[in-house]
Design a protein around this motif. Sequence first.
Motif, mmCIF file in Angstrom:
data_model
loop_
_atom_site.group_PDB
_atom_site.id
_atom_site.type_symbol
_atom_site.label_atom_id
_atom_site.label_comp_id
_atom_site.label_asym_id
_atom_site.label_seq_id
_atom_site.Cartn_x
_atom_site.Cartn_y
_atom_site.Cartn_z
ATOM 1 N N THR A 107 47.569 49.150 47.894
ATOM 2 C CA THR A 107 48.344 49.073 46.654
ATOM 3 C C THR A 107 49.832 48.939 46.946
ATOM 4 O OG1 THR A 107 48.864 51.439 46.401
ATOM 5 C CG2 THR A 107 46.694 50.704 45.632
ATOM 6 N N THR A 108 50.534 48.263 46.060
ATOM 7 C CA THR A 108 51.989 48.354 46.003
ATOM 8 C C THR A 108 52.300 49.428 44.966
ATOM 9 O OG1 THR A 108 52.367 46.864 44.135
ATOM 10 C CG2 THR A 108 52.159 45.855 46.325
ATOM 11 N N PRO A 109 53.563 49.874 44.876
ATOM 12 C CA PRO A 109 53.917 50.661 43.687
ATOM 13 C C PRO A 109 53.772 49.748 42.471
ATOM 14 C CG PRO A 109 55.716 50.615 45.310
ATOM 15 C CD PRO A 109 54.734 49.586 45.731
ATOM 16 N N ILE A 110 53.565 50.331 41.309
ATOM 17 C CA ILE A 110 53.688 49.495 40.110
ATOM 18 C C ILE A 110 55.170 49.481 39.759
ATOM 19 C CG2 ILE A 110 51.352 49.655 39.224
ATOM 20 C CD1 ILE A 110 52.286 51.955 37.427
ATOM 21 N N SER A 147 54.531 42.710 51.863
ATOM 22 C CA SER A 147 53.995 43.622 52.881
ATOM 23 C C SER A 147 52.538 43.950 52.598
ATOM 24 C CB SER A 147 54.821 44.914 52.926
ATOM 25 O OG SER A 147 56.155 44.660 53.297
ATOM 26 N N ALA A 148 52.247 44.278 51.338
ATOM 27 C CA ALA A 148 50.867 44.596 50.962
ATOM 28 C C ALA A 148 49.976 43.365 51.067
ATOM 29 C CB ALA A 148 50.833 45.157 49.542
ATOM 30 N N ASP A 149 50.503 42.214 50.665
ATOM 31 C CA ASP A 149 49.731 40.973 50.737
ATOM 32 C C ASP A 149 49.370 40.637 52.175
ATOM 33 O OD1 ASP A 149 48.763 38.478 49.317
ATOM 34 O OD2 ASP A 149 50.127 37.585 50.781
ATOM 35 N N THR A 191 48.498 45.496 42.405
ATOM 36 C CA THR A 191 49.915 45.629 42.086
ATOM 37 C C THR A 191 50.002 45.690 40.570
ATOM 38 O OG1 THR A 191 52.130 44.739 42.523
ATOM 39 C CG2 THR A 191 50.411 43.141 42.016
ATOM 40 N N GLY A 192 51.222 45.717 40.023
ATOM 41 C CA GLY A 192 51.310 45.744 38.571
ATOM 42 C C GLY A 192 52.644 46.264 38.093
ATOM 43 N N HIS A 241 48.521 53.237 50.372
ATOM 44 C CA HIS A 241 49.658 52.906 49.503
ATOM 45 C C HIS A 241 50.819 52.342 50.316
ATOM 46 C CE1 HIS A 241 47.536 54.947 46.400
ATOM 47 N NE2 HIS A 241 47.845 56.182 46.768
ATOM 48 N N ILE A 242 51.508 51.359 49.752
ATOM 49 C CA ILE A 242 52.797 50.908 50.289
ATOM 50 C C ILE A 242 53.855 51.267 49.253
ATOM 51 C CG2 ILE A 242 54.211 48.857 50.730
ATOM 52 C CD1 ILE A 242 51.861 47.665 52.184
#
Length: 600
Positions: free
Chosen positions: A56-59, A76-78, A95-96, A310-311
């Motif tokens: 996950t990225t942060p939302i 980075s997450a991708d 993400t979101g 988590h990132i």
Amino acid sequence: MRIPFLFITRRCKAFRSLQQSPFLSPISAQLRHQRIAVLRHTSTHLCKDEGRYYITTPIFYVNAAPHLGHLYSAVSADCLHRYKLLKGFNSKFATGTDEHGLKIQQAADAAGKDPLTFCTDVSERFKYLFSSCNISYTDFIRTTEERHRQAVEHFWSVLWNKGLIYKGSYEGWYSTQDESFLTPLQVTDALDSTGKEIKVSLESGHKVEWMKEENYMFRLSAFRSQLLDWLRVNPRAVQPERFYQTVLQWLQEDLPDLSVSRQRNRLQWGIPVPGDPEQTIYVWLDALVNYLTVAGYPDKHEQWWHVAHHIVGKDILKFHAIYWPSFLLGAGLPLPQTIHVHSHWTVGGKKMSKSLGNVVDPLERSQVFTTDGMRYFLLRQGVPDSDCDYTDDKVITLLNAELADSLGGLLNRCTAPALNPAQVYPSFCTESFPIEQIGNKGRAVVEDYHMLNAMKSLQALVEQHYESMHVYKALEAITACVRQTNGFVQRHAPWKLDRRDSRDQRWLDTIIHVSLECLRIYGTLLQPIVPEISNKLLSRLGVQPGERSWAALNFLPRFQGMDCPFEGRALGSDSGLLFSRLERPNVDKQKAKKTKKQQK
């Protein structure tokens, strides 16, 4: 070592039963979660489905347009998601946008829009940026969605029913800009733009205000020992090490209970507290639950939640490494496998701000420097444990040197009709490049064998750095090998060989074969970082889509006495330069002026 299946089953059942046991008291919880921590350490890798991965990225908060830091988190997450797919994992990537809170309420009022319309407009800008920059998320969550509201209400009810939320009152400092409660030690005196004395957050510099109101409190104080146990048993839970130590340092101090709601008359834009419409759930409790929403909480989350990673940016570390694990422990849910933390981006050595006019528009820059160009720069220059600096000149210098000249130049040389008139993946000659380095009559020299040794270890090295999210180190290793391959070609100057001499022809073919094998490895390893460039490179080499996985790397099989599936295969069509050199606008204008003067 083969571990008996019965042992694994018992460990997993014990771990799960502890996770699901009801909350009794802070003391009994501490004992239970200490046992959980020990079992987690011994059973995490046994229990989890190794075929799944959840990143996950942060939302992202929608009070303003996306900036460079948002894109860095997403890229980075991708990169990690694409790498896991290459490894054969079933990877979920979320993400979101975070759309509740007082800041959003105020920003919508200032824009003259209702909050949902305002949120939708900004959320679409994030979606467009991520689509333009090839961010291959599998789920884009908005906290205004009904599925999220249901997840938050259920999560709240679990904590409430376990006695972890109680009605109380909060009195202290609050930063609306950070949506964060602060202790007296976290604030300092400052002057605003008019010279008026104000209090600000020591960490962010944002203004804080004294707040006193009745609301709901979460028993955060009950979880300090459990968090310490978790981190000590799982020293890689927060990475890099610098941030792991930061969290441990925070936990040396007492954790006051946390206010988890605001009075509805102050904050209307948010999810109401279940059973109390006069209160709105604190935006961070609301936002953090998004990771569970995407996993399928509350009904179908188990298969994904136990492989969550988590990132996050360093500015939201406390929310993710203290508040979030405490909420999860309270709800009887597993903690994230890893919290990967990254630092911030400055511009020309200064923090990005609207007042300085140095905010970098990531969409505009990705259009100027290409999508893959921006992805490469961010991951090549982004060092997670220290702030990184952006300038256009740095981007141009790096991309020209490493993508256009070094990697692109190598591909152009080895596929040029002058050196490869047949346009095929040529044969490898073991007589020209013998397996044994000493006492042979081949034409390879000692530096060539050093290059092969570097190439053989490259895959494992890149894998190690991808796993730890030190992508810049992976790119350093790849770039060093690209330089060695260019040196190999330059050293042997195949363009000087006599094609009429059969021995020279075999050696020329071998040079090209080895170089193409190196390029194939680079193209495969770089797929998570520059997917379009990698596709172009591998297509030019005639490497089919099914031959681009991590398992298919197998560098230079002919040197190991095995068949090479690419030998003799036609190269793909020439689609032009791998990466076109970027021009410096100011320099070009000066050159143009000089030329005009000379003509006069």
